[in-house]
Design an enzyme around this catalytic site. Structure first.
Site, short mmCIF file in Angstrom:
data_model
loop_
_atom_site.label_atom_id
_atom_site.label_comp_id
_atom_site.label_asym_id
_atom_site.label_seq_id
_atom_site.Cartn_x
_atom_site.Cartn_y
_atom_site.Cartn_z
N HIS A 119 -5.96 -3.08 12.32
CA HIS A 119 -6.46 -4.35 12.83
C HIS A 119 -5.43 -5.41 12.47
CE1 HIS A 119 -8.99 -7.82 13.54
NE2 HIS A 119 -9.91 -7.04 14.05
N ARG A 133 -9.81 -15.38 17.01
CA ARG A 133 -8.88 -15.60 18.11
C ARG A 133 -9.63 -15.78 19.43
NH1 ARG A 133 -6.06 -10.53 17.90
NH2 ARG A 133 -7.44 -10.00 16.18
#
Lengths: 649, 256, 277
Positions: free
Chosen positions: A249, A269
């Site tokens: 990740h 994000r």
């Protein structure tokens, strides 16, 4: 010796995360008496760590969304290596699985008109993730847990016993799957609390044990993620698929050291957070790969406009699939443009008002405040890649989730391979758990309650399993077949072995891989394997973590070898597998799956030779993608992934 | 980066007995109590039993009592203590001990089973649910619960009175009743299930004397007392202690 | 190697509670190292001070009116023996048979309101009854039945005291309006006392409206806020106040005592009310 408790059930589910619980619910509702075994307390499974949401093309936020778009996104994310039928079933069934949760009491965040709100995420063309703030996994696990309780209440009304048809054995660990000939006959397990052994007899076993992250040093995974299910399947004779694909990740915490690896959700994000290097540059614009060029914004202005007007702008490259972002961050840090603690900056503080951040990302706010003393509404977070998910897993039949080669064995969730290809999209995990958890439970129940005779449990297997589990208590003693020199050495500390294993995998089979390093890793693994046989523990069997770790080491060593061997074999870079010596994606490799099987299927684990090891690798060519599914893509796009001959077949 | 040796007292033992044992152990920057317990396991006491999972305050496994206060070990930073302070870690003291820092939290799972589940509305199928954000928000707050059971541990109703465990569900599960009662589509009423009355009669809402320790220890910052327990008490008042309602029901019973 | 894993038999410790036999064998009633006793001690001291002061003032039956100010302890004044307060809160409902201080009649209501208030309950259960003295500190009682039995089950009538408290707050508002007169009952004047009364009435209202029962009545009882936008708005407002219920409880307790004390000072001639205009 085999005076262990025995119980008869129809279906045994190993693991009580999203997939396990969904499987158990389905199996019980189909009339099978179902037992769930989990290492932790009921409701604590790793699924609670999922933050962002459940991907399902309900089309609540954008009416253009449908299963075909979701399927396309999933295949692109996985670089077309996905078991396409799984990706299809997943995309088709995910909305039903989410809606069903509402009828069990789940409370997702809502749209203005009262439907389930959906958010943007990396790799998804439309806002698609049903969510509850940034604690979606908790909502999922709690809903399933409460549904199980509801079913138990029904059973109690009818039979007077909550556990007559559905029972959760919490804080118990399965160490072996028992077999009657080829078929599954049950499981051998121990109870953590007492250390007592017990056997559950059943014709069908669903493995839903999650991933393997604890073999790596920097990981977002909890202690449970020791690859138990992967190892159990291997030991039972079922092959593992594409184990080289491990997802790092892109955004894990990097500081303080004690929390290094803990996840920072992708929703940061998705909701507007941007990545910057030490020079303050939004570097992701430099890392858009060719296959995605048309889909992503080229300027910051366009990327920023997309949050408000997604139909007329392209998305910012911070929302590229995870493998791309993780590699980019890795490259920036290597180039000396990293943050003080070796990550990059993830910033929401300059993008959203503080109050909005606290409302939309409450647990991230909390996590940074509590663990790192960082106020994310005022300053940027420091983030870096962390081992998060394994795409590889038990090779299963797409429709039934049945493991190959072992009748009665099923696998669902992270432990099953194929669905995500070489890289999983955020949000596709929770939907995967639900879709294939249900399918595994359904088919396991059908198989178990079907016309075939119940298998019998072999006493010899039970005794062998018990002896294997007790070995760490007598590690000092002589072991048959070992030489004198070996015998005189002191027992090994399992914690030390585990740390060395994590360091090895992190450094040598990590995010960027090289042939020489992986060969070195295999040597180290062979050495650890020998030493692990001497892992000794103090104390007694009652809730003894040293003992538990000693037993888990077997599993971690097995899966680590699978990862290393498969990674060495695949001479290309694709998704969660990046080779520095073979940096390009090769169309020829797309059709090839790598399968890991136990070299010595009789169960002997003696192989200490690093060249031979315990694992044998075979390669197989996958079934061509069904034409109507291929037709969902533009030809120009397919050319980038598929070999010539596949295009014209 | 600076490190130092901290003094720890950790309770070790099982149901037959045990004691606080002294340890000296290294502490580094940014560490939490759980890191120290892990260091003890790896270097001094490999069989020290402790329950933990996510180490990020999301699963609620590593509940213990640190210097006498119920807390999550993973969310208690070492920097909140003085360097020369002795830090005492014990298991939860409201539940039977299993070993070292691990307790038998079965009480909570038994209580969870006794709470009547969500009743889906009969006329709505999957995908037809429509709920407004403002209507789900109250229950959503309660669903943030990570079931660490610190509230159950600290609540004096059962902590100080073992016998009350029979009749009292504890803050976590009374909050669950409030959550379902506030769920905009829960159809319990249609099936004759009165959650307000059940909370009072079957799950011991009246035992709560709203002294707010549950709220004080909640690592998720849920306002258990103000938003769940007191509103639930007020709802029970609607049913049981409103003299007008009571009079009305008496008269109706007479005349029928 | 493996040990016997059968759970051993357990006996109960005579002290029970955290020292029950199955629990971790720790004899200390608590292991807290902070000054946990400070909060309950301060609470008890504060409440005790108020009780002493208000008892004295309620039974004094004197110095409660200094035109235009009437002590909030004596308003409304419902007996014949009350002093006549020009256009003030006199209402002779009880007649001449009421022989003691008229404050007793009316104080029942604010007293009941505060006694059954969810915050004060916490405060005195902890401060006086030590049930519990502080979180994770063992309480000294052998048995506990909470608010399930008489008399504590009566705590459930809090909301009726709330209704009464609304009426009382209404009267006190009226008194505050009357405070905009001078000592000759001419309107349009203000003194220091007026200011004291203003602050007091604002705090009284804020405390009264921040009550948990009020929060329930205005909207908390609803299942669907979305169908009642006005009540939802009211609920949000009350919820915000409710978040400061403890603060308001103390502030209004102090302010009501101060308002009374101010009247006492002026009425007894110890102090001259400074007039602004």
């Amino acid at each position: 010796m085999s005076v262990v408790d025995r119980q008869e059930w129809d279906v045994i589910v190993v693991g009580a995360g999203g997939a396990g619980l969904r499987a158990a619910i389905e199996a019980r509702e189909r009339g099978a008496r179902t037992a769930v075994i989990c290492k932790s307390l009921f409701g604590k499974a790793h699924t609670v760590m999922a933050e962002g949401g459940i991907a399902a093309s309900m089309g609540n936020a954008n009416p253009h969304d449908n299963w075909q778009v979701h399927f396309r996104d999933t295949m692109r994310g996985g670089k077309f290596l996905n078991q396409w039928r799984m990706a299809e079933l997943h995309a088709r069934e995910a909305p039903d699985r989410v809606w069903e949760l509402e009828t069990w009491g789940a409370l997702f965040d809502r749209t203005k008109d009262g439907r389930i709100s959906q958010r943007n995420f990396g790799g998804h063309e439309y806002p698609r993730l049903a969510h509850v703030g940034d604690r979606t996994g908790l909502e999922l696990i709690r809903t399933l847990q409460q549904k199980i309780v509801a079913l138990q209440q029904e059973d109690e009304k009818e039979t007077g016993d909550y556990e007559s048809r559905l029972k959760v054995f919490q804080e118990c660990t399965v160490t072996r799957i028992l077999k009657d000939g080829d078929r599954v006959s049950g499981v051998f397990a121990y109870e953590r609390e007492s250390g007592r052994f017990f056997v559950l007899e059943a014709p069908a076993v669903v493995i839903a044990t999650g991933g393997i992250g604890k073999s790596f040093k920097v990981t977002s995974n909890s202690w449970e993620y020791t690859g138990d299910g992967h190892a159990l399947a291997l030991l039972a004779g079922a092959p593992l698929l594409n184990m080289e694909f491990v997802q790092f990740h892109p955004t894990g915490m990097v500081w303080p050291p004690s929390v290094k690896g803990i996840l920072v959700t992708e929703s940061v994000r998705g909701d507007g957070g941007v990545l910057r290097n030490s020079e303050g540059k939004r570097f992701m614009f430099d890392y858009i790969p060719d296959v995605f060029k048309e889909k992503y914004a080229e300027t910051e202005e366009e990327g920023d406009r997309w949050y408000e007007d997604p139909d007329n702008n392209r998305r910012p490259p911070e929302l590229l699939p995870r493998d791309e972002v993780a590699r980019a961050i890795n490259a920036e840090v290597k180039a000396g443009r990293g943050s003080p603690h070796g990550g990059v900056f993830l910033d929401v503080s300059t993008r959203m008002p503080a109050e909005v951040i606290r409302r939309r990302l409450p647990s991230m706010y909390h996590q940074f405040k509590e663990l790192a003393d960082v106020d994310i509404t005022a300053e940027a977070m420091e983030v870096g890649p962390t081992c998060h998910y394994v795409m590889g897993g038990v090779a299963v039949d797409s429709d039934t989730a049945a493991a190959r080669g072992v009748p009665g064995l099923y696998a669902a969730g992270e432990v099953a391979g194929g669905m995500h290809g070489s890289n999983r999209l955020g949000g596709n995990s929770l939907s995967d758990l639900l879709v294939f958890g249900r399918r595994a439970g359904l088919h396991a129940a059908q198989y178990a309650t079907g016309p075939t005779a119940r298998p019998t449990v072999d006493d010899v297997q039970v005794d062998t399993a018990a002896a294997e589990a007790l070995r760490p208590f007598s590690a000092e003693g002589p072991v048959p077949g070992e030489d004198i020199e070996e015998r005189s050495r002191p027992p090994e500390n399992p914690y030390t072995l585990h740390q060395e294993l994590q360091q090895t995998m992190n450094d040598l089979v990590g995010i960027i891989r090289r042939e020489s390093e992986m060969q070195q890793a295999l040597k180290k693994l062979a050495e650890l394997r020998v030493r692990a046989r001497r892992a000794g523990v103090e104390g007694h069997r009652q809730f003894n973590p040293g003992w538990h770790l000693a037993l888990d080491l077997r599993n971690m060593l097995l899966v680590s070898e699978c990862v290393a061997r498969a990674a060495l074999e695949r001479t290309e870079s694709r998704g969660g597998h990046t080779r520095e010596d073979y940096p390009a994606m090769e169309r020829a490799w797309r059709r090839l799956n790598l399968l890991c099987a136990l070299t010595d299927p009789t169960g002997g684990l003696a192989a200490t030779d690093p060249v031979r090891g315990q694992i044998t690798l075979t390669s197989e060519t996958t079934e061509p993608i069904r034409p109507d599914l291929l037709a969902l893509f533009e030809k120009e796009e397919l050319v980038k992934y598929l070999a010539e001959e596949e295009l014209y077949e | 980066m600076s490190s130092y040796k901290a003094r720890f007292k950790v309770w070790r033992g099982d149901v037959q007995g045990g004691d606080l044992e002294d340890f000296k152990v290294e502490v580094n920057d940014g560490e939490v109590v759980l890191d120290i317990i892990h260091r003890l396991q790896a270097t001094q006491t490999p069989d020290l039993a402790v329950r933990w999972n996510c180490k990020a305050g999301k699963c609620g496994s590593c509940s213990a009592e640190i210097n006498g206060r119920p807390r999550l070990m993973c969310m208690t930073r070492m920097s909140v203590f003085d360097r020369d302070e002795t830090i005492t870690v014990t298991p939860l003291r409201a539940f039977p001990v299993i070993r070292d820092l691990v307790t038998d939290v079965g009480f909570n799972y038994r209580k969870a089973r006794e709470i009547p589940s969500f009743v889906p509305p009969a006329d709505l199928g999957p995908g037809e649910y429509r709920m407004m954000q403002e209507d789900v928000e109250r229950s959503q707050e309660f669903r943030k619960c990570i079931e660490c059971f610190l509230c159950q541990d600290t609540c004096h109703v059962v902590r100080d009175h073992e016998e009350n465990k029979q009749v009292f569900a504890g803050p976590r599960f009374l909050m669950r009743m409030a959550e379902l009662d506030m769920h905009p589509l829960d159809a319990a009423d249609d099936t004759g299930l009165d959650r307000k009355r059940a909370a009072q009669d079957a799950h011991g809402l009246g035992y709560c004397n709203i002294t707010k320790c549950c709220t004080e220890v909640c690592p998720e910052g849920i306002h258990i007392t103000d938003n769940a327990l007191i509103p639930l008490k007020e709802r029970a008042v609607d049913r049981k202690y409103d003299p007008l309602v009571w009079l009305g029901s008496k008269i109706r019973r007479r005349s029928s | 190697m493996a040990t016997d894993t059968e759970p051993p038999g357990t006996e109960d410790h005579p002290l029970g509670g955290v020292r029950t036999g199955t629990r971790a064998a720790i004899t200390a009633p608590h292991l807290r190292t902070d000054r946990w006793w400070l909060a309950p001690a301060a609470t008890a001291a504060g409440l005790l001070a108020f009780v002493v002061y208000s008892t004295w003032r309620a039974f004094a039956d004197a110095d409660y009116y200094a035109a235009p100010y009437v002590s909030p302890f004596y308003s409304p004044c419902l007996a014949e023996r009350c002093r006549t307060m020009h256009a003030g809160p006199n209402a002779d409902l009880f007649g001449s048979w009421w022989g003691i201080s008229p404050a007793i009649i009316i104080l029942i209501f604010p007293l009941g309101f505060r006694l059954t208030c969810y915050y004060y309950r916490k405060a005195y259960y902890r401060g006086f009854w030590l049930s519990p003295p502080a979180c994770a500190v063992a309480e000294p009682h052998r048995t506990y039945s909470g608010e399930t039995r008489f008399p504590l089950i009566l705590q459930n009538i809090h909301r009726y005291f709330f209704y009464a408290a609304l009426l009382v707050a209404g009267v006190l508002t009226y008194d505050t309006v009357l405070a905009f007169r001078d000592e000759h009952y001419r309107w349009g004047h203000m003194g220091l006392g007026t200011l004291v009364f203003l602050v007091n009435i604002v705090l009284i209202w804020a405390y009264t409206l921040s009550c948990h029962s009020c929060r329930h009545i205005v909207g908390g009882k609803l299942k669907h806020f979305s169908k009642h936008p006005v009540r939802y708005g009211a609920w949000q407002f009350v919820s915000r106040l409710n978040g400061r219920h403890m603060l308001l409880a103390w502030a209004s307790l102090v302010s009501v005592a101060l308002a009374d004390f101010y009247v006492y000072l002026v009425a007894s001639g110890a102090f001259d009310d400074p007039r602004f205009f």
